[in-house]
Motif scaffolding. Sequence first.
Motif, short mmCIF file in Angstrom:
data_model
loop_
_atom_site.label_atom_id
_atom_site.label_comp_id
_atom_site.label_asym_id
_atom_site.label_seq_id
_atom_site.Cartn_x
_atom_site.Cartn_y
_atom_site.Cartn_z
N LEU A 123 0.83 -1.20 0.00
CA LEU A 123 0.00 0.00 0.00
C LEU A 123 0.86 1.26 0.00
O LEU A 123 0.57 2.24 -0.69
CB LEU A 123 -0.93 -0.01 1.22
N ASN A 124 1.95 1.22 0.73
CA ASN A 124 2.85 2.38 0.77
C ASN A 124 3.59 2.55 -0.55
O ASN A 124 3.68 3.66 -1.09
CB ASN A 124 3.85 2.21 1.91
N ARG A 125 4.09 1.45 -1.10
CA ARG A 125 4.90 1.54 -2.33
C ARG A 125 4.04 1.88 -3.54
O ARG A 125 4.50 2.58 -4.46
CB ARG A 125 5.66 0.23 -2.54
N GLN A 126 2.80 1.40 -3.57
CA GLN A 126 1.94 1.60 -4.74
C GLN A 126 0.81 2.60 -4.45
O GLN A 126 -0.21 2.58 -5.13
CB GLN A 126 1.33 0.25 -5.18
N SER A 127 1.01 3.47 -3.49
CA SER A 127 -0.07 4.35 -3.03
C SER A 127 -0.64 5.23 -4.14
O SER A 127 -1.82 5.61 -4.10
CB SER A 127 0.43 5.23 -1.87
N SER A 128 0.16 5.56 -5.14
CA SER A 128 -0.33 6.42 -6.21
C SER A 128 -1.39 5.75 -7.07
O SER A 128 -2.09 6.42 -7.85
CB SER A 128 0.84 6.87 -7.10
N LEU A 129 -1.52 4.44 -6.94
CA LEU A 129 -2.47 3.69 -7.78
C LEU A 129 -3.80 3.40 -7.08
O LEU A 129 -4.69 2.81 -7.69
CB LEU A 129 -1.84 2.38 -8.23
N THR A 130 -3.92 3.80 -5.82
CA THR A 130 -5.17 3.53 -5.11
C THR A 130 -6.32 4.33 -5.73
O THR A 130 -6.13 5.43 -6.24
CB THR A 130 -5.07 3.91 -3.62
N ARG A 131 -7.49 3.74 -5.67
CA ARG A 131 -8.71 4.43 -6.11
C ARG A 131 -9.63 4.56 -4.90
O ARG A 131 -10.33 3.61 -4.54
CB ARG A 131 -9.39 3.65 -7.24
N GLY A 132 -9.56 5.72 -4.27
CA GLY A 132 -10.28 5.92 -3.03
C GLY A 132 -9.42 5.56 -1.84
O GLY A 132 -8.29 5.07 -1.97
N HIS A 133 -9.93 5.85 -0.64
CA HIS A 133 -9.18 5.56 0.58
C HIS A 133 -9.23 4.05 0.86
O HIS A 133 -10.30 3.46 1.00
CB HIS A 133 -9.78 6.31 1.76
N VAL A 134 -8.07 3.44 0.93
CA VAL A 134 -7.98 1.99 1.09
C VAL A 134 -7.68 1.63 2.54
O VAL A 134 -6.72 2.13 3.13
CB VAL A 134 -6.89 1.40 0.17
N THR A 135 -8.52 0.78 3.09
CA THR A 135 -8.24 0.13 4.37
C THR A 135 -8.07 -1.35 4.09
O THR A 135 -8.92 -1.96 3.42
CB THR A 135 -9.41 0.33 5.36
N LEU A 136 -6.99 -1.93 4.55
CA LEU A 136 -6.71 -3.33 4.25
C LEU A 136 -7.64 -4.24 5.04
O LEU A 136 -7.65 -4.21 6.27
CB LEU A 136 -5.25 -3.66 4.55
N ILE A 137 -8.40 -5.05 4.34
CA ILE A 137 -9.33 -5.99 4.96
C ILE A 137 -8.99 -7.40 4.45
O ILE A 137 -9.27 -7.72 3.29
CB ILE A 137 -10.80 -5.67 4.62
#
Length: 261
Positions: free
Chosen positions: A68-82
């Motif tokens: 999540l930290n390394r690929q953060s620029s690719l998130t779509r919306g706020h990501v919470t790991l579930i």
Amino acid sequence: MCDTHLGPESMKEVIPYLNQDPAFCDLVIFNSHSDWDHIWGNCAFLDSIIIGHVTCRERMQERGAFDLNRQSSLTRGHVTLIPPGLTFKEEICFEDDDIEFIYAPGHTIDSSICYDRKERILYVGDLVEGPIPYLDYDRLDIYLETLEMLLIFPADIMISAHSGIVTKDLIIRNMEYIREVIKGNKIDTRTFGQYEAVHRINLNTLLMLRYEKLAKKMLKNAYDFSSFWSVPSNLDNISLDELEELMKNYLKNPGSKHLGI
């Protein structure tokens, strides 16, 4: 639903479609494996059962924050790991729905498949990809066994996460590629197009996995996933020789952040 893409914004395109079906309240999410581009949208379905192999949950807990930290620029919306809340070891079946989930390691150690027995549709995640698959598990012999299983699987349609509907011909070509990697043969990548870089990443990943075993053996409880996998800034543009030198230096001084490359 098989896999959840890059985050809750991705799922906003899916939810209106699902809401047309009154059975949406019984939605089950299946994670074919724990790679970030398959699980970031889990958090859009907090009231749903999320199912995955036991190593899918473990792997997400080990590397989820790092990815999540390394690929953060690719998130779509706020990501919470579930992570998956329902796990299995070999297989699990929803008998009334004719849906089964089967452990099928290869692309990753935690890869699994989903089979709709009624419609004879098989979702293979990233196990089959054109022109070549990503290799993120060092047991390539087991990967071949999984692909051999897919060749004789009683499915009329096979769906890949990145390559759409796939054929047995593509499975065979994937197997041929893996066999060449196992043999250490030089591979002509000119026909791979943009996947030419994937072959380089594959070789680098396999080398990293080999050194990871050495690091775990040497460091024992002091081994840290994020520290180890942060040593190379990325695996896209480093040569195999440079990476090997980097990892040799790491084993000599695993606490150092300045390894000379």
